[in-house]
Structure formats: C-alpha cells, structure tokens
Design an enzyme around this catalytic site. Sequence first.
Site, PDB file in Angstrom:
ATOM      1  N   GLY A 267       0.800  -1.219   0.000  1.00 32.73           N
ATOM      2  CA  GLY A 267       0.000   0.000   0.000  1.00 32.73           C
ATOM      3  C   GLY A 267       0.830   1.264   0.000  1.00 32.73           C
ATOM      4  CD  GLU A 290       3.654 -10.223   1.872  1.00 31.54           C
ATOM      5  OE1 GLU A 290       3.595 -11.324   2.397  1.00 31.54           O
ATOM      6  OE2 GLU A 290       2.661  -9.510   1.656  1.00 31.54           O
ATOM      7  CG  ASN A 380      -6.734  -4.535   0.693  1.00 31.55           C
ATOM      8  OD1 ASN A 380      -7.605  -4.279  -0.139  1.00 31.55           O
ATOM      9  ND2 ASN A 380      -5.841  -3.653   1.073  1.00 31.55           N
ATOM     10  N   GLY A 384       0.459 -10.968   4.302  1.00 25.77           N
ATOM     11  CA  GLY A 384       1.608 -11.536   5.007  1.00 25.77           C
ATOM     12  C   GLY A 384       1.864 -10.858   6.337  1.00 25.77           C
TER      13      GLY A 384
HETATM   14  N1  COA Z   1     -11.354   3.379   9.399  1.00 26.63           N
HETATM   15  C1  COA Z   1     -11.979   3.368   8.199  1.00 26.63           C
HETATM   16  N2  COA Z   1     -11.311   3.398   7.024  1.00 26.63           N
HETATM   17  C2  COA Z   1      -9.967   3.440   7.076  1.00 26.63           C
HETATM   18  C3  COA Z   1      -9.263   3.466   8.281  1.00 26.63           C
HETATM   19  C4  COA Z   1     -10.012   3.439   9.494  1.00 26.63           C
HETATM   20  N3  COA Z   1      -9.421   3.457  10.688  1.00 26.63           N
HETATM   21  N4  COA Z   1      -7.937   3.510   8.015  1.00 26.63           N
HETATM   22  C5  COA Z   1      -7.814   3.505   6.672  1.00 26.63           C
HETATM   23  N5  COA Z   1      -9.038   3.461   6.118  1.00 26.63           N
HETATM   24  C6  COA Z   1      -9.358   3.450   4.690  1.00 26.63           C
HETATM   25  C7  COA Z   1      -8.758   4.651   3.982  1.00 26.63           C
HETATM   26  O1  COA Z   1      -9.608   5.783   4.135  1.00 26.63           O
HETATM   27  C8  COA Z   1      -8.716   4.151   2.555  1.00 26.63           C
HETATM   28  O2  COA Z   1     -10.032   4.183   2.026  1.00 26.63           O
HETATM   29  P1  COA Z   1     -10.339   4.490   0.491  1.00 26.63           P
HETATM   30  O3  COA Z   1      -9.802   3.309  -0.252  1.00 26.63           O
HETATM   31  O4  COA Z   1     -11.820   4.601   0.460  1.00 26.63           O
HETATM   32  O5  COA Z   1      -9.614   5.771   0.196  1.00 26.63           O
HETATM   33  C9  COA Z   1      -8.325   2.669   2.737  1.00 26.63           C
HETATM   34  O6  COA Z   1      -8.687   2.332   4.078  1.00 26.63           O
HETATM   35  C10 COA Z   1      -6.841   2.390   2.532  1.00 26.63           C
HETATM   36  O7  COA Z   1      -6.122   3.208   3.402  1.00 26.63           O
HETATM   37  P2  COA Z   1      -4.870   4.063   2.969  1.00 26.63           P
HETATM   38  O8  COA Z   1      -4.662   5.101   4.044  1.00 26.63           O
HETATM   39  O9  COA Z   1      -4.993   4.525   1.573  1.00 26.63           O
HETATM   40  O10 COA Z   1      -3.673   3.058   3.177  1.00 26.63           O
HETATM   41  P3  COA Z   1      -2.983   1.909   2.356  1.00 26.63           P
HETATM   42  O11 COA Z   1      -3.206   1.950   0.889  1.00 26.63           O
HETATM   43  O12 COA Z   1      -1.588   1.987   2.821  1.00 26.63           O
HETATM   44  O13 COA Z   1      -3.688   0.562   2.917  1.00 26.63           O
HETATM   45  C11 COA Z   1      -4.236  -1.128   4.507  1.00 26.63           C
HETATM   46  C12 COA Z   1      -3.741   0.307   4.285  1.00 26.63           C
HETATM   47  C13 COA Z   1      -4.215  -1.409   6.002  1.00 26.63           C
HETATM   48  C14 COA Z   1      -5.655  -1.299   3.973  1.00 26.63           C
HETATM   49  C15 COA Z   1      -3.250  -2.092   3.741  1.00 26.63           C
HETATM   50  O14 COA Z   1      -1.946  -1.879   4.196  1.00 26.63           O
HETATM   51  C16 COA Z   1      -3.613  -3.548   3.940  1.00 26.63           C
HETATM   52  O15 COA Z   1      -4.462  -4.087   3.254  1.00 26.63           O
HETATM   53  N6  COA Z   1      -2.969  -4.221   4.928  1.00 26.63           N
HETATM   54  C17 COA Z   1      -3.263  -5.609   5.241  1.00 26.63           C
HETATM   55  C18 COA Z   1      -2.369  -6.551   4.504  1.00 26.63           C
HETATM   56  C19 COA Z   1      -0.940  -6.354   4.886  1.00 26.63           C
HETATM   57  O16 COA Z   1      -0.606  -5.735   5.884  1.00 26.63           O
HETATM   58  N7  COA Z   1      -0.044  -6.898   4.142  1.00 26.63           N
HETATM   59  C20 COA Z   1       1.344  -6.703   4.513  1.00 26.63           C
HETATM   60  C21 COA Z   1       2.220  -7.739   4.189  1.00 26.63           C
HETATM   61  S1  COA Z   1       2.674  -7.393   2.509  1.00 26.63           S
END
Ligand code: COA
Length: 497
Positions: A267, A290, A380, A384
């Site tokens: 992300g 990863e 999502n 990992g």
């Molecule tokens: N409550 C509600 N929505 C939230 C939120 C919260 N506390 N925190 C973030 N969001 C929303 C954002 O507003 C954004 O929404 P949009 O798509 O409508 O704009 C979305 O979540 C993504 O957040 P963003 O700030 O753009 O961060 P990101 O692209 O870095 O993604 C995760 C953050 C947590 C979703 C992403 O890192 C993830 O899927 N993590 C789980 C998997 C993982 O950690 N893999 C790591 C090993 S590779």
Amino acid sequence: MIMERIKNKDYHDKIMSAMEAAALIKDGMTIATSGFTPAGYPKAVPKALAERIKREGIDLKINLYTGASVGDELDGELARVGAIKKRLPYQTQSDCRNKINCGEIDYIDMHLSHVSDFVRYGFLSKIDIAIVEAIAITEEGYIIPSTSLGNTPAFIENAELVIIEINTRHPKELEGIHDVYQPLKPPNRIPIPVITPKDRIGETYIKVSPDKIKAIVISDIPDSVKEFPEIDEISQRMADNLIDFLENEVDNKRLPENLLPLQSGVGAVANAVLGGLVKSKFSGLSIYSEVIQDSVLDLIDSDKVNIASGSSLTLSPKGLERFYNNIAKYKDKIILRPQEISNSPEVIRRLGVISMNTAIEVDIYGDVNSTNIMGTKMMNGIGGSGDFTRNAYISIFTTPSTAKGGKISSIVPLVSHCDHTEHDVQVVITEQGVADLRGLSPKEKAKVIINNCAHPDYKDALLEYYSNEMNQCHISHKLNEALSWHYRFLSTGTMKK
Ligand code: COA
C-alpha cells in the site's frame, strides 16, 4: 519470435487461443493461479472465460486460489460475471471486495505462508487447473515465471492440468531473478537453507511434468499495479518517526548499524514509509519482504540496499519501466521466492526481520485491525502481515492517527476486528509519535499509545475512556462503550462526540 520463448519443441502444438484454453474450465472446478499483489497473474484466459460466460449466458462458478491479490483481468472480470464461488487467500479488487462484503463470494482470508502447505497437505479442495503466467519455457520444458512467484510451484505440482500464459510484455531477461525452492512434507522437511537474505537455494525455473500441460496461450497484457500517490506530509512524518525510532535502537545497541533485514507491507503508506529510508543515514541495508514496491528501487539506486528478497515485483507502471530499463543492475540485487519462503515464520524469526506493516486501527492495548473496516467490511485481507509480525525481531505498525478527513480516529478504545493481538505488536507509529510497547504491561501500553500516537482531537476522549477506575485492572473495557466510537461513526458520520 514466440518460438524463442518456447524452446521445447514438443510444446509447440499446445499453443491455442485464450478462448480455447478457457473452454477447459468447467463449473465447480478449483482454479489456482500465479500472481502476487498484483503482479505476474494470468490475464488472457480469465478475460476469455468471463467473455464466454457473458456471451453464452452460462452459470459457471469456480473456487479461485492465487498467491495474493491479482488484477482486474482476473478478480474483476470473474467477480463481475458471478464466476467466483470461493476465493483465497488475499484480494484488493473493488468488485471482488464488494461481492465478498455482500456475501456472494465466500472468502478465506489466510496467512500467505500457509497456502502452499494447505494445498500440499490436502487441507483444501483439489486443484483442477493451474493457470500460470510465464516469460518462457526452457528446452527441458520447465517454466520460467514472470513478475511474481507466489504459490506457483506448489500449485503446479498439485494441479491436475496446467495452462501457461506466455506474456511477451515481460522481457526474457527476467530469467534468473527467481529462486524456486519447495520444502518437503513433514516429517521429512529440513530447515530452509536461507542463512542471509541474499542466499539462493533453488532453481530459476519451475519443473513440471510435460503431460500436465494442456494449453499454452500467448498474451501481452501488462500487470495492473497502480501508481503510488506522492508522499504526503502525514506519511513523511510517519517515516521520520520510524527512522528516529530505528536510530535510537542503533544508539542503544539493540540493532546493528546496518539494521537487520527489513520487511515492508503493501500500500501507499508502506511504500512511503520505506521510501523515507532513502534520506536516512542508514546504509548496507537488506530487505527480506514479500512485495518489492517502487521505494525498493529508490533504496537500491541510492546504494542504501544491497539485496532485496521478496515474492513479487509490485512496481507501478513507471517503476516497472524503470526496472526493465536497468534490468541487469536490479536483477543482481533482487531475488523472487515462493511466498512460503519469503514469508516463512522460521526464516523470519531466525534472520531477525524488522516488520513494518500498516494498520487500519489500533486499540489502546495495542491490538491491531488490518482487515475489516468498522469490523464488518473486508478491505483486503491479512496478507503476510501476520507471518511477519508474529515472528519479527521488532514488529512495527504504522497508521495515520485519523482516517476519512479526521472523522475517524485510528486509535480506538477497542478494535472492531482483531488480526494482530497485543502479544505480537511491539511498536505503533503514527504521524503524532511512537509508542514503544516492549516490556510494558497493558496498563502502561494504554497510556503510551494514547499519549504518543492519538490525534489531539481524540486524545481527551480516549483518556476519559481509559479512566482511573479502569487503570486498576489488567485489561479492562467498558463493554457498553468499547465499540461506541464505531457505532457513532456509522450513525452520525464521525467518531467525534
Ligand atoms: N477506518 C476506516 N477506514 C480506514 C481506516 C479506518 N481506521 N484507516 C484507513 N481506512 C481506509 C482509507 O480511508 C482508505 O479508504 P479508500 O480506499 O476509500 O480511500 C483505505 O482504508 C486504505 O487506506 P490508505 O490510508 O490509503 O492506506 P494503504 O493503501 O496503505 O492501505 C491497509 C492500508 C491497512 C488497507 C493495507 O496496508 C492492507 O491491506 N494491509 C493488510 C495486509 C498487509 O498488511 N499486508 C502486509 C504484508 S505485505
């Protein structure tokens, strides 16, 4: 030209159109594909399958297993025609996500390191067809994968049939970047011989029995990784806080000067935070992660990183162009491994990996929600993050202190869904500051998280929640209030009182 990529002549009569290959896929089958976040996934065959379903108006549903997230040509096309019954282990595509959230697709959100073993051990339904993207086939008939490795070796080994998509968009020079190693099943499994992140322990191709290969399809559709947004002020402050924390660890001799191997999540936030290291004083770094995102190329170009090991080239279109224009240089410093090796808990613990993942929300005791918005809408998946967090030398979560323009506090009384418990989370970083939770009791953690990481707009309300009365206990919640912040957001559009 294409024959240069398919060196084994016996395979030439297996070349067919995407539509002919898609006809091999029947209702009820389990289809396992290459592809990891979203790189190196098959595109032509799933698009043809969706077209066939639409054109013929047939009801065809499959179970779809992948490495991690894949692009619109696979998850999007198949979700839109209602062709996915069950999906695992990770996704990021909006139509697929919506169908999961309305209950139309059954989703198994899995630790990525588990998938190959679950297939190997027979814990999941048998794979009927593996569809894999490749750049070429060797004279021996072996497969050279494209921009990811994911679960592809285990899928191929355990599938009844294999369809190969040769994607000419990827240059042949990618050959040599992969390191294919498959562990044996217990009780015969031996330690994975990765002693340092740069160790190559396997082959550069995937072996396959030729009679399994039923179709070869030619494609030139690019991977669909999005461009990363410019690094904003909040991400920059999180990156600065992370670097201060790491410098302090070095000063206190808890980390060597060139740190330990770094893992960084998926992300925009993770990309920005890792990118922050370019301006840091650290050098001689290694990455055992990863996903290889654009920031890793910046770190290689600035001579900060000597070696980056991952499972996929999750590069934006500009990043991929940059990679391909300098392929010899980058190939020397990047290794792509199967995800059961890149995410192996045993290797991660032994190498002392520093994990850096992004949280959706964190509660006052340090439990982390990475997956479900307001506890009910899958974003999502855990990906990992659990593989790395639980086994890291130091596990770090970053998150902006607020979301949705300040209407949501990312520090909450109680997480609305828990992926990583307070037992596994060692450090929380927001743009406000750093909460180092190591060696703290839950009572101590709560004060540090609220005081160091919460946004000023929410700090008083969190301190009020965490009242003196609660402070007497070990972990305590006012159950009628614990999720009231989420409920208030859903009813009024803001968590603010
Ligand atoms: N409550 C509600 N929505 C939230 C939120 C919260 N506390 N925190 C973030 N969001 C929303 C954002 O507003 C954004 O929404 P949009 O798509 O409508 O704009 C979305 O979540 C993504 O957040 P963003 O700030 O753009 O961060 P990101 O692209 O870095 O993604 C995760 C953050 C947590 C979703 C992403 O890192 C993830 O899927 N993590 C789980 C998997 C993982 O950690 N893999 C790591 C090993 S590779």
